[in-house]
Design a protein around this motif. Structure first.
Motif, PDB file in Angstrom:
ATOM      1  N   LEU A  65       3.790   5.935   6.276  1.00 31.90           N
ATOM      2  CA  LEU A  65       3.563   5.267   7.794  1.00 31.90           C
ATOM      3  C   LEU A  65       4.464   4.036   7.901  1.00 31.90           C
ATOM      4  O   LEU A  65       5.063   3.754   8.705  1.00 31.90           O
ATOM      5  CB  LEU A  65       2.249   5.164   7.960  1.00 31.90           C
ATOM      6  N   TYR A  68       8.307   4.594   8.032  1.00 35.96           N
ATOM      7  CA  TYR A  68       8.598   5.236   9.392  1.00 35.96           C
ATOM      8  C   TYR A  68       8.537   4.349  10.304  1.00 35.96           C
ATOM      9  O   TYR A  68       9.494   4.017  11.001  1.00 35.96           O
ATOM     10  CB  TYR A  68       7.478   6.501   9.719  1.00 35.96           C
ATOM     11  N   VAL A  69       7.608   3.017  10.135  1.00 38.72           N
ATOM     12  CA  VAL A  69       7.476   1.963  11.321  1.00 38.72           C
ATOM     13  C   VAL A  69       8.761   0.994  10.704  1.00 38.72           C
ATOM     14  O   VAL A  69       9.243   0.591  11.763  1.00 38.72           O
ATOM     15  CB  VAL A  69       6.166   1.512  11.235  1.00 38.72           C
TER      16      VAL A  69
END
Length: 393
Positions: A65, A68-69
């Motif tokens: 995560l 991805y961010v």
């Protein structure tokens, strides 16, 4: 008259009645754990292992995560780092013989950007025309596929097989139109272009800074290692990354450029229009093994169908592309790179899918240099040696 009590002598244990002696020089054996204690400890170890596995899973998901961010930050850094590794040998040679390092880095980066700009300007026209003509091209492709396949298939079966394909170029179904007032701001209209320009500018600045100060930064990283063994490992990892990744990036780039030029020449001889565009496309796609050549074959198959009338002539471009790509992947690349960069195809495919899912097309282009870097780091540490063996072919 009382007499003092006689003190009895203390007898040794061997002479005491009813007392057995034990030698003091032999250690007493440790008590073995009882079966009940083993049964009580087994659930505790099981719960501890389940907790550790759950923590590893949560850490992995949190890391994905975060990656991805943080894509807008990580992508320019990685692109700048790998481009710096690609250009660093030339900058090092110029700085050692002719120019100061900052001037050599500026000169090399300027020449590369100028060449890329000229190539992009030469290919932008055909690329824009192909994108703008894509709806009409899909309809033409459908008509030509239907005409070429009619002698091979019966009319009824062919119509059933082409039902899904017919919808690609067909007119869209009527929908109600709602007129709304456009109140979008300047950021909404040009936000994507501004973000792309900012990313490209950031990557260029990082390339220049890595070329000028990259080696100094790596030496400073080595000096902060706590122990001598850690310093030695850091030096070996830094040297391996500098030499191996540079060699990999430079070699693969040269191979892909040669492959793209060869394919462009073959397509020109076959009479395909815009051969330079398709050669540049195949060179770029070849940075993503397996998936890139598959996409290139699909594109050239469509190009052959659109530009030639017979099935044999239509299949010639894709056949030439697949043959040249097979020679490159099975003969040229293993011969040039050697055994040290022979990677497991299953790991490569899964790695490409992972980074393509996270970062899209740029993630797939950066996946292979990152995998080679991960293999180098894993091979230097004994605790990670199993992962290095898993990555190898």
């Amino acid at each position: 008259m009382s007499h003092p009590a006689a003190i009895a002598p203390v007898l040794p244990a061997e002479s005491r009645p009813g007392v057995e002696s034990s030698p003091t020089d032999e250690p007493r054996p440790a008590a073995e754990p009882s079966p009940a204690a083993e049964l009580n400890a087994s659930p505790i170890r099981s719960r501890r292992g389940d907790t550790q596995r759950a923590l590893w899973i949560l850490c992995t998901l949190a890391s994905l995560l975060a990656i991805y961010v943080a894509a807008p930050i990580l992508l320019p850094v990685l692109i700048g780092g790998f481009l710096a590794l690609l250009l660093n040998p030339l900058v090092r040679w110029l700085s050692a013989h002719l120019l100061p390092r900052w001037i050599a880095a500026m000169l090399v980066l300027g020449c590369v950007m100028g060449g890329l700009g000229l190539g992009a300007s030469a290919l932008s026209g055909p690329a824009i025309e192909a994108i703008e003509a894509s709806p009409r091209v899909i309809q033409e492709l459908q008509r030509r596929v239907q005409r070429m396949a009619q002698p091979l298939l019966s009319a009824g079966k062919f119509d059933e097989a082409m039902t899904a394909f017919d919808t690609l170029g067909g007119p869209p179904s009527p929908r109600p139109v709602t007129v709304t007032e456009n109140r979008s701001s300047l950021g909404d209209r040009f936000g994507g272009v501004i973000a792309l320009a900012a990313s490209i500018g950031t990557a260029l600045v990082l390339v220049y800074l890595f070329l000028v100060y990259g080696e100094l930064l790596l030496r400073r990283v080595v000096t902060i290692a706590p122990t001598l063994r850690d310093k030695r490992n850091a030096v070996e990892i830094v040297r391996s990354i500098q030499s191996d990744i540079s060699r990999y990036v430079v070699t693969v780039t040269m191979i892909n450029l040669a492959l793209g030029a060869t394919i462009a020449g073959v397509l020109y001889l076959l009479g395909v229009r815009e051969p330079l565009l398709w050669g540049a496309m195949t060179a770029l796609l070849n940075f993503a093994p397996y998936i890139g050549p598959l996409l290139g074959a699909m594109v050239l198959l469509a190009v052959g169908i659109l530009q030639f009338d017979t099935p044999g002539a239509a299949l010639l471009p894709v056949a030439a592309y697949l043959g040249l790509n097979a020679i490159e992947s099975e003969l040229v690349t293993p011969l040039v790179l050697g055994r040290s960069f022979a990677l497991n195809p299953v790991v490569i495919l899964l790695w490409l899918l992972l980074w393509g899912w996270l970062w899209g097309a740029l993630g797939m282009l950066l996946a292979m240099p990152m995998l080679v870097c991960a293999k180098i780091i894993c091979s230097r540490y004994e605790s990670l040696r199993a992962w290095s063996l898993m990555i190898e072919r």
